[in-house]
Design a protein around this motif. Sequence first.
Motif, PDB file in Angstrom:
ATOM      1  N   PRO A  97       0.690  -1.177   0.041  1.00 17.60           N
ATOM      2  CA  PRO A  97      -0.034  -0.076   0.302  1.00 17.60           C
ATOM      3  C   PRO A  97       1.188   1.398   0.067  1.00 17.60           C
ATOM      4  CG  PRO A  97      -0.203  -0.855   2.215  1.00 17.60           C
ATOM      5  CD  PRO A  97       1.131  -2.021   1.341  1.00 17.60           C
ATOM      6  N   GLN A  98       0.618   2.476  -0.599  1.00 18.91           N
ATOM      7  CA  GLN A  98       0.900   3.831  -0.114  1.00 18.91           C
ATOM      8  C   GLN A  98       0.529   4.241   0.775  1.00 18.91           C
ATOM      9  OE1 GLN A  98       0.000   5.825  -4.015  1.00 18.91           O
ATOM     10  NE2 GLN A  98       1.862   6.970  -3.299  1.00 18.91           N
ATOM     11  N   PHE A  99       1.441   4.740   1.513  1.00 12.62           N
ATOM     12  CA  PHE A  99       0.961   5.444   2.442  1.00 12.62           C
ATOM     13  C   PHE A  99       1.004   7.262   1.577  1.00 12.62           C
ATOM     14  CE2 PHE A  99       3.621   2.228   4.073  1.00 12.62           C
ATOM     15  CZ  PHE A  99       2.314   1.543   4.988  1.00 12.62           C
ATOM     16  N   LYS A 100      -0.280   8.236   1.776  1.00 15.53           N
ATOM     17  CA  LYS A 100      -0.108   9.268   2.167  1.00 15.53           C
ATOM     18  C   LYS A 100      -0.534  10.341   3.377  1.00 15.53           C
ATOM     19  CE  LYS A 100      -3.772  12.840   0.024  1.00 15.53           C
ATOM     20  NZ  LYS A 100      -4.584  12.709  -0.398  1.00 15.53           N
ATOM     21  N   ARG A 101       0.757  11.079   3.274  1.00 15.40           N
ATOM     22  CA  ARG A 101       0.642  11.422   5.186  1.00 15.40           C
ATOM     23  C   ARG A 101       0.335  12.672   5.492  1.00 15.40           C
ATOM     24  NH1 ARG A 101       5.440   9.254   4.464  1.00 15.40           N
ATOM     25  NH2 ARG A 101       6.665  10.993   4.117  1.00 15.40           N
ATOM     26  N   SER A 102      -0.531  12.753   6.415  1.00 17.14           N
ATOM     27  CA  SER A 102      -0.439  14.532   6.759  1.00 17.14           C
ATOM     28  C   SER A 102       1.037  14.630   7.607  1.00 17.14           C
ATOM     29  CB  SER A 102      -2.065  14.964   7.238  1.00 17.14           C
ATOM     30  OG  SER A 102      -1.791  15.618   8.290  1.00 17.14           O
ATOM     31  N   GLU A 103       1.978  15.386   7.000  1.00 12.30           N
ATOM     32  CA  GLU A 103       3.186  15.524   8.427  1.00 12.30           C
ATOM     33  C   GLU A 103       2.771  16.480   9.635  1.00 12.30           C
ATOM     34  OE1 GLU A 103       6.527  14.595   8.010  1.00 12.30           O
ATOM     35  OE2 GLU A 103       5.340  13.898   6.025  1.00 12.30           O
ATOM     36  N   ASP A 104       2.098  17.399   9.793  1.00 14.15           N
ATOM     37  CA  ASP A 104       1.360  17.420  10.712  1.00 14.15           C
ATOM     38  C   ASP A 104       0.088  16.765  11.795  1.00 14.15           C
ATOM     39  OD1 ASP A 104       1.900  20.386   9.915  1.00 14.15           O
ATOM     40  OD2 ASP A 104       0.231  20.563   9.168  1.00 14.15           O
ATOM     41  N   LYS A 105      -1.235  16.542  11.028  1.00 11.58           N
ATOM     42  CA  LYS A 105      -1.258  14.725  11.913  1.00 11.58           C
ATOM     43  C   LYS A 105       0.208  14.176  12.830  1.00 11.58           C
ATOM     44  CE  LYS A 105      -5.383  15.786   9.579  1.00 11.58           C
ATOM     45  NZ  LYS A 105      -7.313  15.376   9.163  1.00 11.58           N
ATOM     46  N   LEU A 106       0.262  13.686  11.733  1.00 12.78           N
ATOM     47  CA  LEU A 106       1.119  12.715  12.541  1.00 12.78           C
ATOM     48  C   LEU A 106       2.117  12.843  12.978  1.00 12.78           C
ATOM     49  CD1 LEU A 106       2.671   9.918  12.172  1.00 12.78           C
ATOM     50  CD2 LEU A 106       3.706  10.305   9.902  1.00 12.78           C
ATOM     51  N   LEU A 107       2.806  14.820  13.307  1.00 15.15           N
ATOM     52  CA  LEU A 107       3.271  15.031  14.009  1.00 15.15           C
ATOM     53  C   LEU A 107       2.977  15.753  15.162  1.00 15.15           C
ATOM     54  CD1 LEU A 107       6.531  16.591  14.659  1.00 15.15           C
ATOM     55  CD2 LEU A 107       5.963  18.590  13.727  1.00 15.15           C
ATOM     56  N   ASN A 108       1.648  15.794  15.523  1.00 14.55           N
ATOM     57  CA  ASN A 108       1.020  15.640  16.331  1.00 14.55           C
ATOM     58  C   ASN A 108       0.990  14.931  17.199  1.00 14.55           C
ATOM     59  OD1 ASN A 108       0.741  18.384  16.263  1.00 14.55           O
ATOM     60  ND2 ASN A 108      -1.285  18.980  14.637  1.00 14.55           N
ATOM     61  N   TRP A 109       0.667  13.472  16.632  1.00 18.06           N
ATOM     62  CA  TRP A 109       0.244  12.311  17.088  1.00 18.06           C
ATOM     63  C   TRP A 109       1.415  11.775  17.459  1.00 18.06           C
ATOM     64  CZ3 TRP A 109       2.434   6.994  16.600  1.00 18.06           C
ATOM     65  CH2 TRP A 109       0.712   6.477  17.512  1.00 18.06           C
ATOM     66  N   ILE A 110       2.076  11.933  16.763  1.00 21.56           N
ATOM     67  CA  ILE A 110       3.674  11.327  17.908  1.00 21.56           C
ATOM     68  C   ILE A 110       4.186  12.417  18.625  1.00 21.56           C
ATOM     69  CG2 ILE A 110       6.650  11.406  17.325  1.00 21.56           C
ATOM     70  CD1 ILE A 110       5.923  11.190  14.710  1.00 21.56           C
ATOM     71  N   LYS A 111       3.942  13.288  19.065  1.00 23.09           N
ATOM     72  CA  LYS A 111       4.595  14.580  20.123  1.00 23.09           C
ATOM     73  C   LYS A 111       3.097  14.243  20.970  1.00 23.09           C
ATOM     74  CE  LYS A 111       6.498  18.339  17.936  1.00 23.09           C
ATOM     75  NZ  LYS A 111       6.483  19.562  17.720  1.00 23.09           N
ATOM     76  N   SER A 112       2.438  13.695  21.380  1.00 19.82           N
ATOM     77  CA  SER A 112       1.309  13.620  21.943  1.00 19.82           C
ATOM     78  C   SER A 112       1.173  11.994  22.892  1.00 19.82           C
ATOM     79  CB  SER A 112       0.039  13.533  21.713  1.00 19.82           C
ATOM     80  OG  SER A 112      -0.914  12.502  20.919  1.00 19.82           O
ATOM     81  N   ASN A 113       2.069  11.186  21.795  1.00 22.74           N
ATOM     82  CA  ASN A 113       2.411   9.574  22.238  1.00 22.74           C
ATOM     83  C   ASN A 113       3.587   9.582  23.035  1.00 22.74           C
ATOM     84  OD1 ASN A 113      -0.581   7.937  21.670  1.00 22.74           O
ATOM     85  ND2 ASN A 113       0.213   9.399  20.556  1.00 22.74           N
ATOM     86  N   GLU A 114       4.507  11.174  22.772  1.00 24.12           N
ATOM     87  CA  GLU A 114       5.354  11.254  23.401  1.00 24.12           C
ATOM     88  C   GLU A 114       6.604  10.107  22.906  1.00 24.12           C
ATOM     89  OE1 GLU A 114       5.632  10.481  27.681  1.00 24.12           O
ATOM     90  OE2 GLU A 114       3.791  12.352  28.084  1.00 24.12           O
ATOM     91  N   LEU A 115       6.608  10.023  21.681  1.00 22.91           N
ATOM     92  CA  LEU A 115       7.694   8.903  20.438  1.00 22.91           C
ATOM     93  C   LEU A 115       8.455   9.750  20.607  1.00 22.91           C
ATOM     94  CD1 LEU A 115       4.821   6.608  18.558  1.00 22.91           C
ATOM     95  CD2 LEU A 115       6.828   6.229  20.735  1.00 22.91           C
TER      96      LEU A 115
END
Length: 167
Positions: A97-115
């Motif tokens: 599968p191809q991954f279409k990313r929203s950089e902003d949403k992904l970054l927020n998720w990473i920060k909120s999960n302390e990764l």
Amino acid sequence: MENWKVQNDDDAEFIIEKYNEKLSETNRYKLAIETKIKSLKDKLSKVNDEEREIIERRDSYLAEYFETIDEKFKKKSKTQEKYRLPSGSIVKKYPNPQFKRSEDKLLNWIKSNELNNYVEIKEAPKWGDLKKLTQVVNGQVIYKETGEIIEGIELIERSPVLEFKEE
């Protein structure tokens, strides 16, 4: 003509007219070549379209046939199924599968999960802003406030360019 030089406005006008005649001929020839190239590109595009249609038609018949072949005659892997024929193989591929990313949403998720190990921090000089605070002295770029030579900047002098613009 080798030793001849432009010495006044009349000579300059003579040179302009003489070379404009030559430019006129080269421009005409260039236009003829560009027209020929466009014609050939149009023909190539038509042939490419025809080739694509032939391949699509062939592959649609083979895809329909492929679905009727007994599974025991197909060679299967995680990424494809294959059926061999004397003229070649019919291969049905299952791409990842191809991954279409929203950089902003992904970054927020990473920060909120302390990764935070998965956050890239990139530093870069703000040259546009820093350049306003510099000056060139003896071929060196100097920071005006301290007079210090700024490392990491090489000054490359460029020759002036003379051009003639018709009016």
